[in-house]
Design an enzyme around this catalytic site. Sequence first.
Site, PDB file in Angstrom:
ATOM      1  N   TYR A   1       1.076  -1.242  -0.436  1.00 23.42           N
ATOM      2  CA  TYR A   1       0.164   0.085  -0.004  1.00 23.42           C
ATOM      3  C   TYR A   1       1.006   0.942  -0.395  1.00 23.42           C
ATOM      4  O   TYR A   1       0.763   2.157  -0.982  1.00 23.42           O
ATOM      5  CB  TYR A   1      -0.810  -0.029   1.643  1.00 23.42           C
ATOM      6  CG  TYR A   1      -1.822   1.192   1.172  1.00 23.42           C
ATOM      7  CD1 TYR A   1      -2.695   1.499   1.181  1.00 23.42           C
ATOM      8  CD2 TYR A   1      -0.929   1.481   2.466  1.00 23.42           C
ATOM      9  CE1 TYR A   1      -3.468   2.677   0.971  1.00 23.42           C
ATOM     10  CE2 TYR A   1      -1.551   3.341   2.638  1.00 23.42           C
ATOM     11  CZ  TYR A   1      -2.600   4.031   2.146  1.00 23.42           C
ATOM     12  OH  TYR A   1      -3.625   4.778   2.508  1.00 23.42           O
TER      13      TYR A   1
ATOM     14  N   LYS B   1       1.401   4.124  -2.978  1.00 25.96           N
ATOM     15  CA  LYS B   1       0.862   4.989  -2.292  1.00 25.96           C
ATOM     16  C   LYS B   1       2.193   6.451  -3.039  1.00 25.96           C
ATOM     17  O   LYS B   1       1.822   7.146  -3.386  1.00 25.96           O
ATOM     18  CB  LYS B   1       0.574   5.897  -0.328  1.00 25.96           C
ATOM     19  CG  LYS B   1      -0.925   5.282  -0.494  1.00 25.96           C
ATOM     20  CD  LYS B   1      -1.750   5.822  -1.390  1.00 25.96           C
ATOM     21  CE  LYS B   1      -2.239   6.878  -0.522  1.00 25.96           C
ATOM     22  NZ  LYS B   1      -4.031   7.150  -2.027  1.00 25.96           N
TER      23      LYS B   1
HETATM   24  N1  LIG Z   1      -8.165   6.190   5.913  1.00 28.32           N
HETATM   25  C1  LIG Z   1      -7.687   6.769   6.339  1.00 28.32           C
HETATM   26  O1  LIG Z   1      -6.931   6.420   7.594  1.00 28.32           O
HETATM   27  C2  LIG Z   1      -6.292   7.245   5.608  1.00 28.32           C
HETATM   28  C3  LIG Z   1      -6.373   7.374   3.955  1.00 28.32           C
HETATM   29  N2  LIG Z   1      -5.479   7.974   3.023  1.00 28.32           N
HETATM   30  C4  LIG Z   1      -6.525   7.985   1.816  1.00 28.32           C
HETATM   31  O2  LIG Z   1      -6.783   8.395   1.424  1.00 28.32           O
HETATM   32  C5  LIG Z   1      -8.070   7.796   0.473  1.00 28.32           C
HETATM   33  C6  LIG Z   1      -9.235   7.538   1.072  1.00 28.32           C
HETATM   34  O3  LIG Z   1      -9.497   6.355   2.043  1.00 28.32           O
HETATM   35  P1  LIG Z   1     -10.655   5.608   2.755  1.00 28.32           P
HETATM   36  O4  LIG Z   1     -11.640   6.975   2.331  1.00 28.32           O
HETATM   37  O5  LIG Z   1     -10.650   5.081   3.715  1.00 28.32           O
HETATM   38  O6  LIG Z   1     -10.997   4.607   1.823  1.00 28.32           O
HETATM   39  P2  LIG Z   1     -12.185   4.033   1.488  1.00 28.32           P
HETATM   40  O7  LIG Z   1     -11.988   2.368   0.941  1.00 28.32           O
HETATM   41  O8  LIG Z   1     -13.347   4.132   2.099  1.00 28.32           O
HETATM   42  O9  LIG Z   1     -12.447   4.128  -0.218  1.00 28.32           O
HETATM   43  C7  LIG Z   1     -12.115   4.097  -1.228  1.00 28.32           C
HETATM   44  C8  LIG Z   1     -12.751   4.557  -2.569  1.00 28.32           C
HETATM   45  O10 LIG Z   1     -12.284   3.743  -3.560  1.00 28.32           O
HETATM   46  C9  LIG Z   1     -12.826   3.069  -4.340  1.00 28.32           C
HETATM   47  N3  LIG Z   1     -12.109   1.941  -5.266  1.00 28.32           N
HETATM   48  C10 LIG Z   1     -11.019   1.264  -5.142  1.00 28.32           C
HETATM   49  N4  LIG Z   1     -10.580   0.399  -6.013  1.00 28.32           N
HETATM   50  C11 LIG Z   1     -10.957   1.107  -7.387  1.00 28.32           C
HETATM   51  C12 LIG Z   1     -11.156   1.486  -8.616  1.00 28.32           C
HETATM   52  N5  LIG Z   1     -10.433   0.065  -9.690  1.00 28.32           N
HETATM   53  N6  LIG Z   1     -11.539   2.220  -9.280  1.00 28.32           N
HETATM   54  C13 LIG Z   1     -12.133   3.094  -8.704  1.00 28.32           C
HETATM   55  N7  LIG Z   1     -12.714   2.888  -7.409  1.00 28.32           N
HETATM   56  C14 LIG Z   1     -12.162   1.636  -6.669  1.00 28.32           C
HETATM   57  C15 LIG Z   1     -13.219   1.816  -3.287  1.00 28.32           C
HETATM   58  O11 LIG Z   1     -14.492   0.779  -3.914  1.00 28.32           O
HETATM   59  P3  LIG Z   1     -13.864  -0.509  -2.079  1.00 28.32           P
HETATM   60  O12 LIG Z   1     -14.842  -0.732  -1.276  1.00 28.32           O
HETATM   61  O13 LIG Z   1     -14.995  -1.672  -3.508  1.00 28.32           O
HETATM   62  O14 LIG Z   1     -12.411  -0.764  -3.161  1.00 28.32           O
HETATM   63  C16 LIG Z   1     -14.206   3.258  -2.379  1.00 28.32           C
HETATM   64  O15 LIG Z   1     -15.058   3.128  -2.725  1.00 28.32           O
HETATM   65  C17 LIG Z   1      -7.307   6.610  -0.596  1.00 28.32           C
HETATM   66  O16 LIG Z   1      -6.170   6.926  -1.132  1.00 28.32           O
HETATM   67  C18 LIG Z   1      -6.837   6.391   0.623  1.00 28.32           C
HETATM   68  O17 LIG Z   1      -4.787   5.937   0.391  1.00 28.32           O
HETATM   69  C19 LIG Z   1      -4.879   8.127   3.227  1.00 28.32           C
HETATM   70  C20 LIG Z   1      -4.745   8.629   4.665  1.00 28.32           C
HETATM   71  C21 LIG Z   1      -4.691   7.922   5.764  1.00 28.32           C
END
Ligand SMILES: NC(=O)C1=CN([C@@H]2O[C@H](COP(=O)(O)OP(=O)(O)OC[C@H]3O[C@@H](n4cnc5c(N)ncnc54)[C@H](OP(=O)(O)O)[C@@H]3O)[C@@H](O)[C@H]2O)C=CC1
Length: 355
Positions: free
Chosen positions: A154, A158
Amino acid sequence: MATRIRPSSKRCAVIGGSGFLGRHLVEKLLGKGYTVSVFDIRQSYELPGVTFHQGDLCDKQALLTALQGVSLVFHCASPAPASDDKALFQRVNIQGTQTVLQECHKIYYNKDRLNSIKEMLLVLTSSASVVFEGTDIKDGREDLPYAKKPIDYYTETKIEQEKLVLKACDKENGLLTVAIRPHGIFGPRDPQLVPILVDTARRGKMKFIIGDGSNLVDFTFVDNVVHGHILAAESLRPESPICGKAYHITNDEPVRFWDFMSDILVGLGYAAPRYHLPYTLVYGLSLLLWLLSLLLRPLVAFKPTFTPMRVALAGTHHFYSCSRAKQDMGYKPVVGLKDGIRRTVESYPHLRHGA
Ligand SMILES: NC(=O)C1=CN([C@@H]2O[C@H](COP(=O)(O)OP(=O)(O)OC[C@H]3O[C@@H](n4cnc5c(N)ncnc54)[C@H](OP(=O)(O)O)[C@@H]3O)[C@@H](O)[C@H]2O)C=CC1
Ligand SMILES: CC(C)=CCC[C@@H](C)[C@H]1CC[C@H]2C3=C(CC[C@]12C)[C@@]1(C)CCC(=O)C[C@@H]1CC3
């Protein structure tokens, strides 16, 4: 042929808008008068003012359709860190992000320039973990080098993703980019932090504190992360200092990791962890377990709770300075940690002890 939509500064796209952060971002944008095009692999809700486009980030045509008429794109899609699937992370975080950049260029260079877009703006949700190697980070600034030995796939992808997006910032060619690096996002509807914690507690595994329990960490309430993203989007202009840069966005209130965990657990009616285990012992065991799971993968699939990344997050200091965001975009957290914890606990009645 698809109908062309005229761009407006109040139209934007949220890639990953069905996810935890994405949906909070969409709701705030709607409240600020934006109309939003959501692109995600799944649709998890319906809201007036939101058009859903279901598809995979690597599908150029589907993405292009979702970005029509838009000159501001938020990219917050990623596979969940827990999946630990190298090929998936590479495909979505690296190839998918390359596709986003190509499609943003395509929209900008639309042959007849009917869109008359001045600039395409891209706000990436990166992660503060891009500089984390499993050892202490105290008040880390954005000029810390990227992790040379990223602790998991991951983080590895990133890092590549953030590099791609920041490098693509090109004022002459009308693509302006910025990366937001949140840390430890929590809040209502989070599918990871609270559910993992409660699940671990229900399995009787939340009795132990890894290390002496004094390690300070940033946990960031989701509204503050959303605020940072919108400030970045609204500050992104060719003359702005934020172009092509990364910004830490946190609650600016580092807290002891184990105090934060205890506050959530006790708030939901579970006991706080009490017994201490030496950090090096638990980290060593987590490495062994991880290796074992790799070796046995062809025969049995098991996912250890104690991965090296999780143990490192639970047992080291990792908190970051957000003075760059304060200075360049006037960032200030909008919800304090105590209030954020209360709102989070109240939002999970179904995970309360005995529910
Ligand atoms: N949560 C945290 O603590 C942190 C998060 N981040 C970053 O923040 C961002 C959001 O995270 P978060 O909201 O927690 O994650 P989520 O998993 O809740 O949201 C990510 C979304 O992207 C979708 N997704 C995954 N693969 C694809 C694809 N190939 N095409 C289109 N959509 C896709 C997921 O679908 P599905 O669920 O079906 O996979 C999901 O709906 C990410 O980039 C993460 O790296 C950074 C630091 C901390
Ligand atoms: C600050 C930050 C980056 C938090 C990220 C969120 C998750 C990685 C954590 C949410 C719940 C945490 C948790 C553990 C590790 C880190 C989390 C997954 C443990 C597995 C650590 C070891 C334990 O004793 C149990 C913990 C359960 C909850």
